[in-house]
Scaffold this active site. Structure first.
Site, PDB file in Angstrom:
ATOM      1  N   CYS A   7       1.313   0.454  -0.211  1.00  0.00           N
ATOM      2  CA  CYS A   7       0.606  -0.302  -0.404  1.00  0.00           C
ATOM      3  C   CYS A   7       1.511  -1.726   0.820  1.00  0.00           C
ATOM      4  O   CYS A   7       1.383  -1.477   1.985  1.00  0.00           O
ATOM      5  CB  CYS A   7       1.129  -1.093  -2.026  1.00  0.00           C
ATOM      6  SG  CYS A   7       3.165  -1.463  -2.013  1.00  0.00           S
ATOM      7  N   CYS A  51      -3.241  -1.236  -3.025  1.00  0.00           N
ATOM      8  CA  CYS A  51      -3.782  -2.407  -3.406  1.00  0.00           C
ATOM      9  C   CYS A  51      -4.604  -2.652  -4.150  1.00  0.00           C
ATOM     10  O   CYS A  51      -6.240  -1.842  -4.207  1.00  0.00           O
ATOM     11  CB  CYS A  51      -3.883  -2.334  -1.617  1.00  0.00           C
ATOM     12  SG  CYS A  51      -2.817  -2.394  -0.603  1.00  0.00           S
ATOM     13  N   CYS A  90      -5.399  -3.845   1.723  1.00  0.00           N
ATOM     14  CA  CYS A  90      -4.135  -2.212   2.185  1.00  0.00           C
ATOM     15  C   CYS A  90      -3.733  -2.104   3.784  1.00  0.00           C
ATOM     16  O   CYS A  90      -5.087  -2.249   4.319  1.00  0.00           O
ATOM     17  CB  CYS A  90      -5.079  -1.140   1.412  1.00  0.00           C
ATOM     18  SG  CYS A  90      -4.578  -1.304   0.031  1.00  0.00           S
TER      19      CYS A  90
END
Length: 134
Positions: A8, A80, A85
């Site tokens: 992430c 994400c 991302c």
């Protein structure tokens, strides 16, 4: 599966919780990492809600993608939700689990911790399902 990476942005909440859960559930011969494109610090709420289910994440820290051994990773899961991302350039099976960032939750302390619990529980269900399907 030899190595899994949860990815992430900040590597502070979702990916940290996923790393802790996966380390607890996967066999010891599966290496587990988490990382972010702009790592910060592990959110204390992440450790708190993992401790609630018997997982000690005190040895975890925020890492950049370049800090993990890319050659050992064969599975990448991006977490994400509303943000962009990071990209993983190595060869790997890829999954995307778009989850809301509990660190962005507003309201009372209990409401914010509940946001972490909800993401924790979602991650645990997804990781358990992934294990069953391997």
């Amino acid at each position: 599966m030899k190595g899994i990476l949860f990815l992430c942005v900040a590597n502070s909440a979702r990916s940290q919780m996923a790393e802790g859960i996966a380390r607890a559930l996967f066999p010891a011969d599966v290496a587990v990492w988490s990382a972010g494109s702009r790592p910060t610090q592990v959110r204390p709420e992440a450790g708190l809600v993992l401790n609630e289910i018997g997982i000690d994440s005190s040895g975890q820290w925020s890492k950049a993608v370049g800090d993990v051994p890319i050659e050992e990773i064969d599975t990448v899961i991006t977490l994400c939700g509303e943000e962009e991302c990071p990209t993983f350039l190595g060869q790997a099976t890829r999954y995307h689990w778009g989850l809301p960032d509990p660190a962005a939750a507003e309201g009372s302390e209990e409401a914010r911790i509940e946001a972490f619990r909800q993401v924790r529980d979602d991650l645990r269900q997804r990781i358990e399902a992934l294990m069953r399907n391997l």
